[in-house]
Design an enzyme around this catalytic site. Structure first.
Site, PDB file in Angstrom:
ATOM      1  N   ASP A 127     -11.439  -5.800  46.350  1.00 13.34           N
ATOM      2  CA  ASP A 127     -10.411  -4.749  46.348  1.00 13.34           C
ATOM      3  C   ASP A 127      -9.192  -5.167  45.544  1.00 13.34           C
ATOM      4  O   ASP A 127      -8.452  -4.321  45.037  1.00 13.34           O
ATOM      5  CB  ASP A 127      -9.953  -4.440  47.781  1.00 13.34           C
ATOM      6  N   ASP A 215      -6.488   0.096  43.123  1.00 13.56           N
ATOM      7  CA  ASP A 215      -7.190  -0.992  43.796  1.00 13.56           C
ATOM      8  C   ASP A 215      -8.313  -1.421  42.858  1.00 13.56           C
ATOM      9  O   ASP A 215      -8.949  -0.570  42.205  1.00 13.56           O
ATOM     10  CB  ASP A 215      -7.799  -0.517  45.123  1.00 13.56           C
ATOM     11  N   CYS A 370     -17.851  -5.643  48.516  1.00 14.59           N
ATOM     12  CA  CYS A 370     -16.422  -5.759  48.851  1.00 14.59           C
ATOM     13  C   CYS A 370     -16.012  -7.212  49.100  1.00 14.59           C
ATOM     14  O   CYS A 370     -14.910  -7.620  48.710  1.00 14.59           O
ATOM     15  CB  CYS A 370     -16.098  -5.003  50.131  1.00 14.59           C
TER      16      CYS A 370
END
Ligand code: ABU
Length: 388
Positions: A127, A215, A370
């Site tokens: 992120d 992001d 992620c």
């Protein structure tokens, strides 16, 4: 003065960080052979206190609504166990793994423009860190609770700067994140789903165009082409900043009507290898944006449905973490172990599927994509879309 700076002690290098081997920072896409990666940690994990952008993302029916504070010791230990095991699996496959040095996310922070009562975690480096070629950009971020998250990665980036003379360490402009950066109609306690869908379809997102916001996980990399989701966490100014920063790339802004909570592209539009993308069937890329991929012979397939009807408890991500896979090379992909339908689909597409248990770590920031950030993938910057 930001409170965080009062609490920062001297930075120590994580003992898991090898100090002596040569470093090369380079990664141009999501599928070339992975050689070096950062895997996040769950230490000091928090449920963030209410703030505008976060309120807009936490689903109406979520058990996180109205709750915030430290996550339990047991849940942190379990998430770290899974992240450690994933790191060990990658190392066994010959991939170098570095880990962040978590700051104390339980601390309140204050800047001249805002205060928040606690922070988030450093479970999800994807992120925050955007690797494009020999450059790693610290994204602006768009949640107040994530404003200082980059500090957990600074020891690693400082080390890469020492060790690789070609490495470019860039921090995108830090945003002010005043109330002017968020639309007041999203501050409502509850917004029904039809309203959310109508708003996101016409690109009425929680973030305004007050300042540059993005992001890193809203960007997916296809060599010379960067595909960037315009949504809650990345605004048009953020995309414009990326376009100006990478004048030799083509930067494509995309959006996915059908997603009531559009943050981060990696549960929505996921390239697997050259010529193949999985698209979330509930967040279909609009026809006019598909044409570019079709005329370059890229196949966009609907991702298999998730194995679960609900995310795990106290998780702000959707069940579509099922498609949040980490590609190790064009023939090998890591899939969360319980996501059997996604695994079967990728197996049928001819990939070796490596099951990785991670579901109990999802609440700390997301899935297998992620919780990683590329440092080095083999390969060079190629044009996968010669027909423009
Ligand atoms: N960080 C990815 C979250 C996307 C989703 O909730 O679908």
């Amino acid at each position: 003065m930001a409170l965080q700076s009062l609490h920062d002690g001297p930075v120590t290098m994580n003992t898991a960080t090898p100090m002596t081997r040569a470093i090369k920072v380079s990664s141009w896409n999501e599928w070339d052979p992975l050689r070096h990666v950062i895997v996040g940690k769950a230490d000091h994990g928090q449920i963030p206190a209410p703030e505008p952008a976060l309120n807009a993302k936490v689903p109406e029916e979520s058990d996180m609504r109205g709750r915030w504070g430290r996550r339990s010791k047991d849940s942190i230990a379990r998430a770290n166990e899974l992240l450690d095991e994933f790191s060990a699996l990658l190392r066994r496959r010959g991939i170098r793994v570095d880990r962040p040095d978590p700051i104390d996310h339980n601390l309140a922070i204050a800047t001249p423009d805002f205060t928040v009562a606690n922070q988030f975690t450093c479970m999800a480096p994807r992120d925050v860190l955007l690797t494009i070629g020999n450059e790693i950009i610290e994204a602006t971020m768009s949640y107040r609770c994530r404003w200082f998250e980059y500090l957990s990665y600074r020891p690693l980036l400082e080390h890469y700067f020492e060790a690789d003379r070609g490495f470019r360490h860039v921090a995108a402009p830090k945003p002010r994140l005043t109330d002017r950066s968020y639309r007041p109609d999203y501050f409502a306690d509850r917004i029904d789903e039809p309203t959310r869908l109508e708003w996101t379809a016409r690109k009425h997102f929680v973030t305004t165009e007050q300042e540059i916001l993005f992001d890193a996980a809203d960007v997916t990399r296809f060599g010379r082409d960067l595909v960037v989701q315009h949504g809650f966490t990345t605004n048009a100014k953020g995309i414009d900043w990326l376009r100006r920063h990478f004048p030799s790339h083509r930067v494509h802004a995309v959006n996915f009507p059908g997603d009531p909570y559009p943050i981060h592209i990696d549960c929505t539009f996921v390239p697997i290898r050259p010529g193949l993308i999985l698209n979330n069937p509930l967040r279909r890329l609009p026809d006019e944006q598909r044409a570019f991929f079709a005329r370059n012979d890229w196949l966009i397939l609907e991702a298999a449905p998730p194995a679960h009807n609900e995310p795990p408890p106290l998780c702000y991500s959707s069940v579509w973490l099922s498609m949040n896979v980490l590609v190790l090379d064009p023939k090998t992909v890591c899939v969360e172990a319980s996501e059997v339908r996604q695994a079967e689909q990728l197996d049928r597409l001819g990939l070796e599927v490596v099951p990785v248990e991670l579901r109990d770590a999802y609440p700390f920031g997301g899935g297998l994509h992620c919780c990683t950030a590329d440092v080095w993938r083999e390969g060079t910057c190629e044009d996968y879309f010669p027909r423009g």
